[in-house]
Design a protein around this motif. Structure first.
Motif: not given
Length: 161
Positions: A133-137, A109-112, A88-90
């Motif tokens: 490859n990920f950012a907090v909007q 981790k299942a997402l990326c 899940g999100l951490q």
């Protein structure tokens, strides 16, 4: 001669400016590693319902780590899945002198597998970010979140035992 001095000063300024955030981030990373190893006191564990950036409902588990001797908040961890955090999100908030210095966020981790976002703060200002490859909007809201989190536990530290 003036051109050479101007060039040398400009080069020196660029080199110093380029190294400064990197050195600061290394110091903050070392602080986080040290904090995660010692974890002096767990003051509170709580489950909260919240909404993710995509608008879906999340149940997050937050853990507050404190240094009871110095009356400082050290670390706040927030996991979507407490039993298996990588599913899940951490989000990890790192504090120094009760002020936010770093936020790390990782999706499931299942997402990326190679996704993460790390934000470094000094004097309540975002000064460096590393997004893979990920950012907090709405990264500017991380500071507000940290103030809300610290406001939940700091009054408990200042009460007589």
């Amino acid at each position: 001669m003036k051109v050479i001095l101007l060039f040398a000063f400009g080069w020196f300024t660029v080199v110093c400016m380029a190294q400064s955030p990197e050195q600061e981030t290394k110091a903050i990373d070392a602080l986080e590693r040290q904090t995660r190893q010692q974890k002096k006191v767990i003051l509170r564990i709580e489950r909260v319902d919240t909404t993710g950036e995509s608008g879906h409902r999340l149940e997050m588990t937050r853990t507050y780590y404190l240094d009871a001797d110095k009356k400082n908040l050290l670390l706040v961890t927030a996991y979507e899945n407490q039993q298996s955090p990588t599913k899940g999100l951490q989000v990890l908030y790192t504090f120094s002198n009760n002020r936010l210095v770093k936020v790390s966020a990782m999706p499931a981790k299942a997402l990326c597998r190679q996704c993460s976002a790390t934000y470094y703060f000094a004097n309540d200002t975002l000064f460096y970010k590393r997004e893979q490859n990920f950012a907090v909007q709405k990264a500017f809201l991380l500071l507000d979140d940290s103030k809300r989190l610290s406001a939940r536990v700091l009054p408990l530290l200042n009460t007589p035992q």
